[in-house]
Design a protein around this motif. Structure first.
Motif, short mmCIF file in Angstrom:
data_model
loop_
_atom_site.label_atom_id
_atom_site.label_comp_id
_atom_site.label_asym_id
_atom_site.label_seq_id
_atom_site.Cartn_x
_atom_site.Cartn_y
_atom_site.Cartn_z
N ILE A 109 -4.72 -74.23 77.48
CA ILE A 109 -3.48 -74.50 76.11
C ILE A 109 -1.97 -74.55 76.83
O ILE A 109 -1.65 -75.34 76.63
CB ILE A 109 -3.23 -72.80 75.39
N PHE A 110 -2.49 -73.49 78.04
CA PHE A 110 -0.99 -73.92 79.05
C PHE A 110 -1.14 -75.09 79.28
O PHE A 110 0.16 -75.61 79.42
CB PHE A 110 -1.18 -73.04 79.75
N PRO A 116 3.30 -79.67 78.84
CA PRO A 116 4.56 -81.08 77.74
C PRO A 116 5.43 -80.68 77.51
O PRO A 116 5.81 -81.69 77.12
CB PRO A 116 2.89 -81.72 76.90
N ILE A 117 5.42 -79.44 76.78
CA ILE A 117 6.76 -79.30 75.84
C ILE A 117 7.40 -78.66 76.42
O ILE A 117 8.29 -79.31 76.46
CB ILE A 117 6.94 -77.60 74.72
N ALA A 118 7.47 -78.01 78.25
CA ALA A 118 8.73 -77.65 78.98
C ALA A 118 9.28 -79.26 79.88
O ALA A 118 10.40 -79.41 79.94
CB ALA A 118 8.02 -77.22 79.77
N PRO A 120 8.88 -82.93 78.92
CA PRO A 120 8.71 -83.68 77.65
C PRO A 120 8.30 -85.01 78.80
O PRO A 120 7.64 -86.02 78.38
CB PRO A 120 9.54 -84.10 77.14
N GLY A 121 9.02 -85.92 79.59
CA GLY A 121 8.57 -86.72 80.43
C GLY A 121 7.23 -86.40 81.16
O GLY A 121 6.78 -88.14 81.39
N VAL A 122 7.24 -85.80 81.59
CA VAL A 122 5.55 -85.59 82.53
C VAL A 122 4.71 -85.96 81.32
O VAL A 122 4.38 -85.77 80.78
CB VAL A 122 5.50 -84.53 82.96
N SER A 123 3.81 -87.19 81.38
CA SER A 123 2.64 -87.63 80.81
C SER A 123 1.49 -87.30 81.81
O SER A 123 1.35 -87.71 82.82
CB SER A 123 2.21 -88.51 80.53
N ILE A 124 0.32 -86.72 81.79
CA ILE A 124 -0.59 -86.69 82.51
C ILE A 124 -1.45 -87.83 82.02
O ILE A 124 -1.63 -87.65 80.49
CB ILE A 124 -2.00 -85.20 82.51
N PRO A 125 -2.62 -88.93 82.47
CA PRO A 125 -3.32 -89.81 82.02
C PRO A 125 -4.48 -88.90 81.15
O PRO A 125 -5.32 -87.37 81.41
CB PRO A 125 -3.77 -89.99 82.96
N GLY A 126 -4.72 -89.19 79.66
CA GLY A 126 -6.21 -89.12 79.35
C GLY A 126 -5.69 -88.03 77.99
O GLY A 126 -6.41 -87.38 77.44
N GLY A 127 -4.31 -87.89 77.77
CA GLY A 127 -3.35 -87.43 76.73
C GLY A 127 -3.91 -85.11 77.00
O GLY A 127 -4.16 -85.24 78.07
N ALA A 128 -3.85 -85.05 75.82
CA ALA A 128 -4.31 -83.79 76.00
C ALA A 128 -5.96 -82.78 76.66
O ALA A 128 -5.84 -82.69 76.79
CB ALA A 128 -4.68 -82.80 74.36
N LEU A 129 -5.84 -84.30 76.09
CA LEU A 129 -7.88 -84.19 77.32
C LEU A 129 -7.82 -83.76 78.65
O LEU A 129 -8.85 -84.03 79.09
CB LEU A 129 -8.88 -84.64 76.43
N GLY A 130 -7.40 -85.24 78.74
CA GLY A 130 -6.93 -85.60 80.22
C GLY A 130 -6.05 -84.45 80.55
O GLY A 130 -6.66 -82.86 82.16
N GLN A 131 -5.39 -82.68 79.67
CA GLN A 131 -4.75 -82.08 81.13
C GLN A 131 -5.98 -81.18 80.25
O GLN A 131 -6.43 -80.03 81.37
CB GLN A 131 -3.70 -81.99 79.65
#
Ligand SMILES: Nc1ncnc2c1ncn2[C@@H]1O[C@H](COP(=O)(O)OP(=O)(O)OP(=O)(O)O)[C@@H](O)[C@H]1O
Ligand SMILES: [Mg+2]
Lengths: 262, 252
Positions: A109-110, A116-118, A120-131
């Motif tokens: 969850i972290f 992503p909340i902390a 906002p610009g950072v995006s790891i590919p795969g969205g929530a599932l990639g993360q």
């Protein structure tokens, strides 16, 4: 009573108790209802082929990615823990104790939501599932690094000395001499980690998913809710077992082989 | 990888070498020199520091103080490329330390390929040549675990020779062997010595020392007590400690 007679009596009474319990269950259970809620053939058939082509496939993909990411990270951590530099050793220890001490769900969850909340610009590919996959890999690395370290330490000291005395650098000696031997030793425990990881991908049910990214647990749970029936859970349970049981069997065989090689 | 070598410098020069393990001073001021083609046998009681001295020569142990020069290169200097110097020094261990996951051929090839950068064909040719030299050509595709102790030790010697070293260090090469296998290893070492290899041998084989060594050194308590030609040192030692040691092993 003779000793052998007494043992026979105990044995038959134990069988008797078992038969009684099963009989009571069979008589009083609502078979019609159980069949309808857990073994509804129509709902089960309806789950195919998506339960395999989408859900099982996603579970395997997430597991594989988390395992590979975790393994690389674990190797780095293991080498850090064996390093002669104290700061590296401490970093590795803190990492390992931290992520083994936390519930995997908290880490997932972290990484998937808190970061992503902390940022906002950072995006790891795969969205929530990639993360989520990265989060799971981070946890897996903590466990696997201890396995790898134990494997490296199980290789006799003379191996490193022989390699170094031939002029190999520490890195070359590790790569060509120590790690190949260490990995042979740790293939069974690493396969065990893989089984644990397969099951841990079920934690991804907390992550936001689209129909295409659901893994087995989320897939089964959503169907259970929409059909108001337990059958989907039985089906995904069987799919999990179809994946994990052969692996568990493989571990047992590998362990027997390693034990025989000793 | 190239290192500046002084061909005229002695292979090994050690000056006032000290080695501590924690509080324990294991080497207490060793001065020691080995000339080209010389065979030196190191003898002494258990714990006298023989292995430690040998391991300081190729920096498997870090000397606490003093200098170790290999062919004129100071390996205690942090600027020195120790890996390069180590390719000039072959080392043979009591426990053989062959790589169990590799066949004999690959054991002999791996450092040639990964350290010297030889191609596979060249490395294979050298491996075959060295394996023939220790009389084990037919074992080229075996795994080490399928060899006897004596054969494993001969392969280990061949592996070291594949790097074309200028000198060889042996740390009790026959101590882990059954008595009937000791001879074959000593024969290989004897041939090496006759071919002019510079050798330092820690050993309890007094006959070998007597027949092959140019010089025998007796160590005790981390210092060199006495050294000299084998005949003199082994038959007429001057120091009381040497006499006591030799009497003790004779009784064994
Ligand atoms: N890595 C180490 N850490 C601590 N003490 C050590 C270490 N290696 C050796 N020693 C100690 O140093 C002393 C000398 O050891 P060394 O192995 O050099 O003796 P040796 O003459 O080779 O003996 P042996 O004939 O038993 O092989 C011994 O007291 C030994 O316990
Ligand atoms: Mg020793």
């Amino acid at each position: 009573m003779k000793r052998s007679t007494r043992q026979k009596v105990i044995r038959y009474s134990l069988y008797g108790v078992l038969v009684l319990v099963v009989a009571i269950f069979a008589i009083f259970a609502d078979w019609e209802r159980i069949g309808r809620s857990f073994f509804n053939v129509e709902i089960a058939v309806d789950m195919f082929p998506e339960v395999l082509t989408v859900a099982a496939r996603n579970t395997i993909t997430y597991t594989a990615l988390a395992f590979i990411f975790g393994l690389v990270l674990a190797l780095v951590l293991a080498l850090m823990k064996l390093s002669s530099i104290k700061a590296y050793r401490w970093l590795a220890i803190v990492y390992i104790e931290l992520f083994r001490g936390l519930p995997a769900l908290v880490t997932i969850i972290f990484v998937a939501f808190a970061i992503p909340i902390a940022f906002p610009g950072v995006s790891i590919p795969g969205g929530a599932l990639g993360q989520g996959t990265i989060g799971l890999g981070i946890v897996a690395a903590a466990y696997m690094s201890e396995t790898i370290r134990a494997g490296i330490e199980a290789v006799p000291r003379g191996q490193m000395e022989a390699a170094r005395s031939l002029g190999m650098s520490w890195g070359k000696a590790m790569t060509y001499i120590i790690l190949p031997q260490a990995f042979r030793i740790i293939i069974p425990p690493l396969t065990n980690e893989l089984v644990l990881l397969i099951k841990d991908t079920s934690l991804f049910f907390v992550l936001g998913t689209t129909p295409a990214t659901k893994e087995l647990t989320k897939f089964g749970r959503d169907l259970m809710n929409s059909k108001f029936n337990g059958t989907p859970l039985i089906v995904i349970a069987l799919v999990y077992l179809a994946i994990t049981l052969p692996l568990t069997y493989l571990v047992a065989r590998l362990e027997k082989r390693t034990a025989a090689a000793r | 990888m190239s290192i500046q070598r002084d061909e005229t410098a002695p292979p090994i020069q050690i000056r006032d070498l000290h080695k501590y393990f924690g509080e324990l001073e294991v080497l207490r001021g060793i001065d020691f020199e080995v000339k080209h083609g010389e065979v030196v046998c190191l003898i002494g009681p258990s714990g006298s520091g023989k292995s430690t001295l040998l391991r300081c020569v190729n920096k498997l142990e870090e000397p606490t103080a003093g200098k170790v020069l290999i062919e004129g290169i100071d390996i205690t200097d942090p600027e020195t490329d120790v890996d390069a110097v180590r390719t000039r020094i072959g080392m043979v261990f009591q426990q053989f330390n062959l790589f169990p996951h590799l066949t004999v051929l690959r054991n002999l090839r791996i450092a040639q390929r990964r350290v010297l950068g030889r191609d596979t064909a060249e490395a294979t040719r050298v491996a075959e040549e060295m394996l023939a030299r220790v009389g084990l050509s037919e074992k080229i595709d075996e795994h080490p675990s399928r060899l006897s102790g004596g054969q494993q030790q001969r392969v280990a010697i061949a592996r070291a020779l594949c790097m074309n070293p200028d000198m060889m260090l042996f740390d009790e090469p026959t101590s882990a062997l059954d008595p009937e296998l000791i001879g074959e290893v000593l024969d290989v070492m004897r041939e090496l010595a006759e071919a002019g290899m510079t050798m330092v041998v820690v050993t309890h084989e007094m006959t070998f020392a007597l027949q092959v060594a140019d010089r025998v050194i007796f160590m005790d308590g981390g210092v060199i007590v006495e050294e000299g030609p084998p005949e003199q040192l082994l038959r007429n030692p001057t120091h009381e400690r040497t006499q006591r040691f030799l009497r003790a092993i004779e009784i064994e």
